[in-house]
Design a protein around this motif. Sequence first.
Motif, PDB file in Angstrom:
ATOM      1  N   PRO A  14      15.172  88.792 -23.715  1.00 10.78           N
ATOM      2  CA  PRO A  14      15.828  89.400 -24.875  1.00 10.78           C
ATOM      3  C   PRO A  14      14.921  90.419 -25.545  1.00 10.78           C
ATOM      4  O   PRO A  14      13.702  90.429 -25.341  1.00 10.78           O
ATOM      5  N   ALA A  74      11.820  80.979 -31.077  1.00 10.84           N
ATOM      6  CA  ALA A  74      13.210  80.997 -30.596  1.00 10.84           C
ATOM      7  C   ALA A  74      13.402  82.096 -29.563  1.00 10.84           C
ATOM      8  O   ALA A  74      14.115  81.914 -28.563  1.00 10.84           O
ATOM      9  N   ASN A  75      12.761  83.238 -29.777  1.00 11.34           N
ATOM     10  CA  ASN A  75      12.855  84.326 -28.819  1.00 11.34           C
ATOM     11  C   ASN A  75      12.198  83.945 -27.496  1.00 11.34           C
ATOM     12  O   ASN A  75      12.733  84.242 -26.413  1.00 11.34           O
ATOM     13  N   SER A  98      11.915  80.938 -26.339  1.00 12.97           N
ATOM     14  CA  SER A  98      12.790  79.949 -25.709  1.00 12.97           C
ATOM     15  C   SER A  98      13.939  80.641 -24.974  1.00 12.97           C
ATOM     16  O   SER A  98      14.293  80.270 -23.844  1.00 12.97           O
ATOM     17  N   ALA A  99      14.531  81.663 -25.603  1.00 19.33           N
ATOM     18  CA  ALA A  99      15.592  82.419 -24.948  1.00 19.33           C
ATOM     19  C   ALA A  99      15.071  83.128 -23.707  1.00 19.33           C
ATOM     20  O   ALA A  99      15.743  83.186 -22.667  1.00 19.33           O
ATOM     21  N   ARG A 125      14.801  80.698 -20.816  1.00 22.57           N
ATOM     22  CA  ARG A 125      16.086  80.422 -20.176  1.00 22.57           C
ATOM     23  C   ARG A 125      16.511  81.575 -19.270  1.00 22.57           C
ATOM     24  O   ARG A 125      17.014  81.349 -18.157  1.00 22.57           O
ATOM     25  N   MET A 126      16.290  82.791 -19.700  1.00 21.33           N
ATOM     26  CA  MET A 126      16.662  83.958 -18.900  1.00 21.33           C
ATOM     27  C   MET A 126      15.805  84.068 -17.648  1.00 21.33           C
ATOM     28  O   MET A 126      16.286  84.386 -16.556  1.00 21.33           O
ATOM     29  N   ARG A 183       8.262  78.979 -21.964  1.00 23.08           N
ATOM     30  CA  ARG A 183       8.598  77.684 -22.558  1.00 23.08           C
ATOM     31  C   ARG A 183       7.399  77.106 -23.322  1.00 23.08           C
ATOM     32  O   ARG A 183       7.567  76.509 -24.398  1.00 23.08           O
TER      33      ARG A 183
END
Length: 301
Positions: A16, A38-39, A41-42, A45-46, A60
């Motif tokens: 992101p 939070a960024n 973590s996103a 996932r990506m 992570r």
Amino acid sequence: MVAPLSAAARPEIPAPLPAALPKPTAANLEQTYAANRANASAAARMAAAHGDTHRAAADRALADPSRHLLAFDGRGDGKATEVLGDLAHADHVAVLVPGSDTSLDTYPRFRATAEALRRQLTRTAPQGTGTAVVTWLGYRTPATISTTVLTTGRADEAAPRLRAFIRQLRGVVGRATTFSLVCHSYGTVVCARAAAHLDIDDLALIGSPGTGADTAAALHTPARIWAARGKDDWVGEVPHVRTDFFGVTVGFGTDPISPAFGAHVFAAGQGGHSDYFSLGSVSLTNLARIVLGDTAEVTRD
């Protein structure tokens, strides 16, 4: 030297955009840390969905609730700025600037140097003295085995970002806090390019191939300038020259530990290029003394 990890050898890793945040202050630090976690973590996932398990694990780890991220960008090689300690109440802050082959993929080894310095500061600071160590992976570092590492190009790109970052930190902690910039390898070139506009107290150049300046005075900074190199550091074998090659300046000139440069040269022991932050080492002990302002206790070669 070892062959570097290369992001160019694999498809671009999706991530992101960095979190859109206000300028960090003492009052909003926790919100800043949380948004960047939070960024991360996103991004994890990506990266996992993309099939890059190594990057996913790195992201992570940075997203863990215990991490204090001032900045995070998971795109490409990635960038991250992390605080170890209580920045808002620190009396002394050390900012670490890394050299070549540092990216999100190799970030744990960079963070380990910050952890070592933080432990040393905690162990030796007078009771009641607050300290913080900040990792600044805020630029695209060159590969160790590349032509890029022989020029100031990446450092020229990085210098304005480092200046802006130090200004931001000053806005968090105020004027009374001392700032030390600890720069390793190619990171010393970055720090030298930024030095004239940095509000810092001490500038430590370790394992430097040269700075691109002929003398410490040419850095145009009121900060105390320190330099050290371990006896087994291969950088000592690098020719300290600067020459034009087809219109491009190659090399970084005067050796920062030479008398001609004019820095305060401190002892770094027998260590190699990656040993400056080894626990119990002479170099780590002296770096902590510099950060704490105990300059009379710094041992010299």
